[in-house]
Design a protein around this motif. Sequence first.
Motif, PDB file in Angstrom:
ATOM      1  N   ILE A  22       7.817   5.173  10.218  1.00  0.00           N
ATOM      2  CA  ILE A  22       8.921   4.220  10.369  1.00  0.00           C
ATOM      3  C   ILE A  22       8.738   3.397  11.640  1.00  0.00           C
ATOM      4  O   ILE A  22       8.945   2.173  11.654  1.00  0.00           O
ATOM      5  CB  ILE A  22      10.272   4.973  10.393  1.00  0.00           C
ATOM      6  N   LEU A  23       8.315   4.054  12.709  1.00  0.00           N
ATOM      7  CA  LEU A  23       8.068   3.349  13.967  1.00  0.00           C
ATOM      8  C   LEU A  23       6.941   2.336  13.811  1.00  0.00           C
ATOM      9  O   LEU A  23       7.045   1.189  14.274  1.00  0.00           O
ATOM     10  CB  LEU A  23       7.727   4.358  15.066  1.00  0.00           C
ATOM     11  N   MET A  24       5.854   2.725  13.170  1.00  0.00           N
ATOM     12  CA  MET A  24       4.738   1.815  12.961  1.00  0.00           C
ATOM     13  C   MET A  24       5.155   0.620  12.122  1.00  0.00           C
ATOM     14  O   MET A  24       4.747  -0.516  12.382  1.00  0.00           O
ATOM     15  CB  MET A  24       3.571   2.561  12.284  1.00  0.00           C
ATOM     16  N   TYR A  25       5.982   0.871  11.126  1.00  0.00           N
ATOM     17  CA  TYR A  25       6.450  -0.214  10.268  1.00  0.00           C
ATOM     18  C   TYR A  25       7.323  -1.186  11.062  1.00  0.00           C
ATOM     19  O   TYR A  25       7.190  -2.410  10.944  1.00  0.00           O
ATOM     20  CB  TYR A  25       7.233   0.351   9.087  1.00  0.00           C
ATOM     21  N   SER A  26       8.220  -0.639  11.910  1.00  0.00           N
ATOM     22  CA  SER A  26       9.110  -1.511  12.685  1.00  0.00           C
ATOM     23  C   SER A  26       8.325  -2.346  13.694  1.00  0.00           C
ATOM     24  O   SER A  26       8.639  -3.508  13.935  1.00  0.00           O
ATOM     25  CB  SER A  26      10.168  -0.680  13.412  1.00  0.00           C
ATOM     26  N   LEU A  27       7.276  -1.760  14.287  1.00  0.00           N
ATOM     27  CA  LEU A  27       6.445  -2.523  15.223  1.00  0.00           C
ATOM     28  C   LEU A  27       5.692  -3.640  14.525  1.00  0.00           C
ATOM     29  O   LEU A  27       5.469  -4.713  15.093  1.00  0.00           O
ATOM     30  CB  LEU A  27       5.470  -1.590  15.942  1.00  0.00           C
ATOM     31  N   SER A  28       5.274  -3.393  13.310  1.00  0.00           N
ATOM     32  CA  SER A  28       4.535  -4.422  12.579  1.00  0.00           C
ATOM     33  C   SER A  28       5.424  -5.605  12.217  1.00  0.00           C
ATOM     34  O   SER A  28       4.936  -6.706  11.989  1.00  0.00           O
ATOM     35  CB  SER A  28       3.919  -3.824  11.309  1.00  0.00           C
ATOM     36  N   LYS A  29       6.743  -5.388  12.178  1.00  0.00           N
ATOM     37  CA  LYS A  29       7.681  -6.452  11.813  1.00  0.00           C
ATOM     38  C   LYS A  29       8.351  -7.074  13.040  1.00  0.00           C
ATOM     39  O   LYS A  29       9.233  -7.894  12.909  1.00  0.00           O
ATOM     40  CB  LYS A  29       8.769  -5.898  10.881  1.00  0.00           C
ATOM     41  N   MET A  30       7.955  -6.658  14.267  1.00  0.00           N
ATOM     42  CA  MET A  30       8.615  -7.125  15.484  1.00  0.00           C
ATOM     43  C   MET A  30       8.276  -8.588  15.769  1.00  0.00           C
ATOM     44  O   MET A  30       7.119  -8.986  15.741  1.00  0.00           O
ATOM     45  CB  MET A  30       8.214  -6.253  16.673  1.00  0.00           C
ATOM     46  N   THR A  31       9.292  -9.357  16.040  1.00  0.00           N
ATOM     47  CA  THR A  31       9.126 -10.760  16.392  1.00  0.00           C
ATOM     48  C   THR A  31       9.186 -10.922  17.896  1.00  0.00           C
ATOM     49  O   THR A  31       9.491  -9.976  18.632  1.00  0.00           O
ATOM     50  CB  THR A  31      10.225 -11.615  15.739  1.00  0.00           C
ATOM     51  N   GLU A  32       8.936 -12.123  18.357  1.00  0.00           N
ATOM     52  CA  GLU A  32       8.999 -12.382  19.790  1.00  0.00           C
ATOM     53  C   GLU A  32      10.398 -12.133  20.329  1.00  0.00           C
ATOM     54  O   GLU A  32      10.580 -11.588  21.424  1.00  0.00           O
ATOM     55  CB  GLU A  32       8.577 -13.825  20.072  1.00  0.00           C
ATOM     56  N   THR A  33      11.413 -12.489  19.539  1.00  0.00           N
ATOM     57  CA  THR A  33      12.794 -12.301  19.986  1.00  0.00           C
ATOM     58  C   THR A  33      13.133 -10.830  20.140  1.00  0.00           C
ATOM     59  O   THR A  33      13.726 -10.407  21.137  1.00  0.00           O
ATOM     60  CB  THR A  33      13.767 -12.952  18.985  1.00  0.00           C
ATOM     61  N   THR A  34      12.760 -10.025  19.135  1.00  0.00           N
ATOM     62  CA  THR A  34      13.063  -8.596  19.215  1.00  0.00           C
ATOM     63  C   THR A  34      12.257  -7.926  20.321  1.00  0.00           C
ATOM     64  O   THR A  34      12.729  -6.986  20.949  1.00  0.00           O
ATOM     65  CB  THR A  34      12.775  -7.906  17.869  1.00  0.00           C
ATOM     66  N   LEU A  35      11.041  -8.415  20.561  1.00  0.00           N
ATOM     67  CA  LEU A  35      10.242  -7.854  21.655  1.00  0.00           C
ATOM     68  C   LEU A  35      10.908  -8.138  23.002  1.00  0.00           C
ATOM     69  O   LEU A  35      11.012  -7.264  23.865  1.00  0.00           O
ATOM     70  CB  LEU A  35       8.832  -8.448  21.626  1.00  0.00           C
ATOM     71  N   GLU A  36      11.375  -9.384  23.213  1.00  0.00           N
ATOM     72  CA  GLU A  36      12.066  -9.717  24.447  1.00  0.00           C
ATOM     73  C   GLU A  36      13.340  -8.901  24.596  1.00  0.00           C
ATOM     74  O   GLU A  36      13.702  -8.479  25.695  1.00  0.00           O
ATOM     75  CB  GLU A  36      12.393 -11.213  24.483  1.00  0.00           C
ATOM     76  N   SER A  37      14.042  -8.680  23.479  1.00  0.00           N
ATOM     77  CA  SER A  37      15.255  -7.882  23.531  1.00  0.00           C
ATOM     78  C   SER A  37      14.967  -6.465  23.990  1.00  0.00           C
ATOM     79  O   SER A  37      15.669  -5.900  24.829  1.00  0.00           O
ATOM     80  CB  SER A  37      15.927  -7.864  22.152  1.00  0.00           C
TER      81      SER A  37
END
Length: 259
Positions: free
Chosen positions: A30-45
């Motif tokens: 689940i963690l790997m899947y969420s990282l693969s879908k991370m956008t720039e906005t969610t990364l900054e958040s």
Amino acid sequence: MSDPLFEEDEVPTWIFTFADLMSLLLVFFILMYSLSKMTETTLESALSSIQIALSSNGANINQSPRFYSGGGSKLIAPETPQLADTQDLTFSEEPIDTEEREQVNEIANDIANKMVSSNLSNAVSVFEDGEKITIRVDGQTLFESGEAQLSYEAEFIFNKLIDIFNRYPEYSISIQGHTDNIPINTVRYPSNWELSAIRATTALRYFLEAGFRPERMTATGYADSIPLVRNDSPENRAINRRAEFVLQKDPDLQKLYGK
């Protein structure tokens, strides 16, 4: 005699380890899947949330992510304060005669040498401007992050300062507390003004309990209003977190001690 048809089978112990392993694998995927879908906005958040949680002032600080990080979608960018003017920090306004200037310089050198011989040169710096001597102590050495209780290292430094202050009783002592610009909002310290003021008075109380005359000492908290450098990096903010002991010859003390 019991009926074997109704006997319950024992659950093998290895099944619990296997179940834990499957749960961990599920969380990992689940963690790997969420990282693969991370956008720039969610990364900054995520980074802004981590920056708040692991700020240089520590976990004791109660900050609002929505207020300080734009709802978690922007990285924290401290405001740029106006730096203190160099002349205000290092030069006196009135001219000083040569004899007094030499005396102050001699005292400053004496204090600096004592700090070096005590292996405190990394935490304590000494400056003089003609009539004043400033002993600057690293704030992280004196206090834990977001706290005003003296550390063990602070007591060692203060005991050295007691010896120095006793050598020059005709000099008044102004204790000044300074912080960086990271906001603090706790029940005990609503802002950096309260934190810096209480730290300064904590130091003052230590010297009063050591027998110093109250009229010789003052304590003031300046929060982040007089930074030495811009608060634009953890290293610079560490420089701005400090306590300063400003020594200046006092005519009333000179009369009292006949110097």
